[in-house]
Motif scaffolding. Structure first.
Motif, PDB file in Angstrom:
ATOM      1  N   GLU A  74      -5.000 -13.638   6.832  1.00 37.34           N
ATOM      2  CA  GLU A  74      -5.498 -14.664   5.905  1.00 37.34           C
ATOM      3  C   GLU A  74      -5.875 -15.955   6.612  1.00 37.34           C
ATOM      4  O   GLU A  74      -6.180 -16.943   5.960  1.00 37.34           O
ATOM      5  CB  GLU A  74      -4.453 -14.937   4.817  1.00 37.34           C
ATOM      6  CG  GLU A  74      -4.218 -13.764   3.891  1.00 37.34           C
ATOM      7  CD  GLU A  74      -5.430 -13.397   3.039  1.00 37.34           C
ATOM      8  OE1 GLU A  74      -6.290 -14.273   2.796  1.00 37.34           O
ATOM      9  OE2 GLU A  74      -5.516 -12.234   2.633  1.00 37.34           O
ATOM     10  N   GLY A  75      -5.816 -15.951   7.937  1.00 40.43           N
ATOM     11  CA  GLY A  75      -6.246 -17.122   8.681  1.00 40.43           C
ATOM     12  C   GLY A  75      -5.133 -17.858   9.399  1.00 40.43           C
ATOM     13  O   GLY A  75      -3.954 -17.590   9.191  1.00 40.43           O
ATOM     14  N   LEU A  76      -5.565 -18.790  10.232  1.00 42.61           N
ATOM     15  CA  LEU A  76      -4.645 -19.534  11.094  1.00 42.61           C
ATOM     16  C   LEU A  76      -3.568 -20.300  10.342  1.00 42.61           C
ATOM     17  O   LEU A  76      -2.428 -20.377  10.785  1.00 42.61           O
ATOM     18  CB  LEU A  76      -5.419 -20.588  11.901  1.00 42.61           C
ATOM     19  CG  LEU A  76      -6.505 -20.162  12.845  1.00 42.61           C
ATOM     20  CD1 LEU A  76      -7.206 -21.401  13.402  1.00 42.61           C
ATOM     21  CD2 LEU A  76      -5.915 -19.341  13.957  1.00 42.61           C
ATOM     22  N   TYR A  77      -3.963 -20.887   9.249  1.00 46.69           N
ATOM     23  CA  TYR A  77      -3.098 -21.885   8.614  1.00 46.69           C
ATOM     24  C   TYR A  77      -2.011 -21.303   7.712  1.00 46.69           C
ATOM     25  O   TYR A  77      -1.162 -22.048   7.241  1.00 46.69           O
ATOM     26  CB  TYR A  77      -3.944 -22.893   7.837  1.00 46.69           C
ATOM     27  CG  TYR A  77      -4.965 -23.541   8.727  1.00 46.69           C
ATOM     28  CD1 TYR A  77      -4.578 -24.408   9.740  1.00 46.69           C
ATOM     29  CD2 TYR A  77      -6.309 -23.237   8.596  1.00 46.69           C
ATOM     30  CE1 TYR A  77      -5.512 -24.980  10.582  1.00 46.69           C
ATOM     31  CE2 TYR A  77      -7.255 -23.811   9.435  1.00 46.69           C
ATOM     32  CZ  TYR A  77      -6.847 -24.685  10.433  1.00 46.69           C
ATOM     33  OH  TYR A  77      -7.770 -25.237  11.267  1.00 46.69           O
ATOM     34  N   VAL A  78      -2.019 -20.018   7.488  1.00 46.13           N
ATOM     35  CA  VAL A  78      -0.998 -19.429   6.618  1.00 46.13           C
ATOM     36  C   VAL A  78      -0.037 -18.507   7.352  1.00 46.13           C
ATOM     37  O   VAL A  78       0.858 -17.941   6.744  1.00 46.13           O
ATOM     38  CB  VAL A  78      -1.633 -18.665   5.424  1.00 46.13           C
ATOM     39  CG1 VAL A  78      -2.457 -19.595   4.579  1.00 46.13           C
ATOM     40  CG2 VAL A  78      -2.448 -17.495   5.893  1.00 46.13           C
TER      41      VAL A  78
END
Length: 119
Positions: A74-78
């Motif tokens: 779901e991406g870097l930030y999660v």
């Protein structure tokens, strides 16, 4: 619901799941505070790999014999949140399994993965 921790952290029924919860929180919090540049250099990918392994172990305890579902990227930030969710799911599965030897092995393996994780 409250758990009564004990001095030992090595077996499911004796506070080991509490130790797992604490280790998960440490790693997840660390991932959440990393700068974007560090996440892009591989920390996010390593965190996702860890989250997927914790999720796979939780699913194997909760649904033996069923094919595990893979945690999505779901991406870097999660990624910190993904580690938290997967790790706490595993702690819950370990508690629910009780004195199952497989749960004890998964607990020990997860604790080692978390202790050795470097972002």
């Amino acid at each position: 619901m409250t758990e009564t921790p004990s001095a030992s952290a090595g077996a499911p029924g004796d506070g080991g799941a509490d130790a797992l919860d604490a280790a998960v929180d440490r790693v997840a919090d660390r991932l959440r505070t990393l700068p974007e540049s560090t996440l892009r250099r591989g920390a996010a990918a390593r965190g996702l790999e860890l989250a997927r392994e914790l999720a796979r172990r939780a699913q194997a305890l909760e649904r033996p014999g069923a094919a595990p579902r893979e945690m999505p990227d779901e991406g870097l930030y999660v990624v910190g949140d993904q580690v938290a969710v997967a790790g706490h799911d595993l702690a819950h599965a370990v508690r629910a399994a009780g004195p199952d030897p497989r749960a004890a092995r998964d607990l020990a393996a997860a604790l080692e993965l978390l202790r050795s994780f470097t972002p």
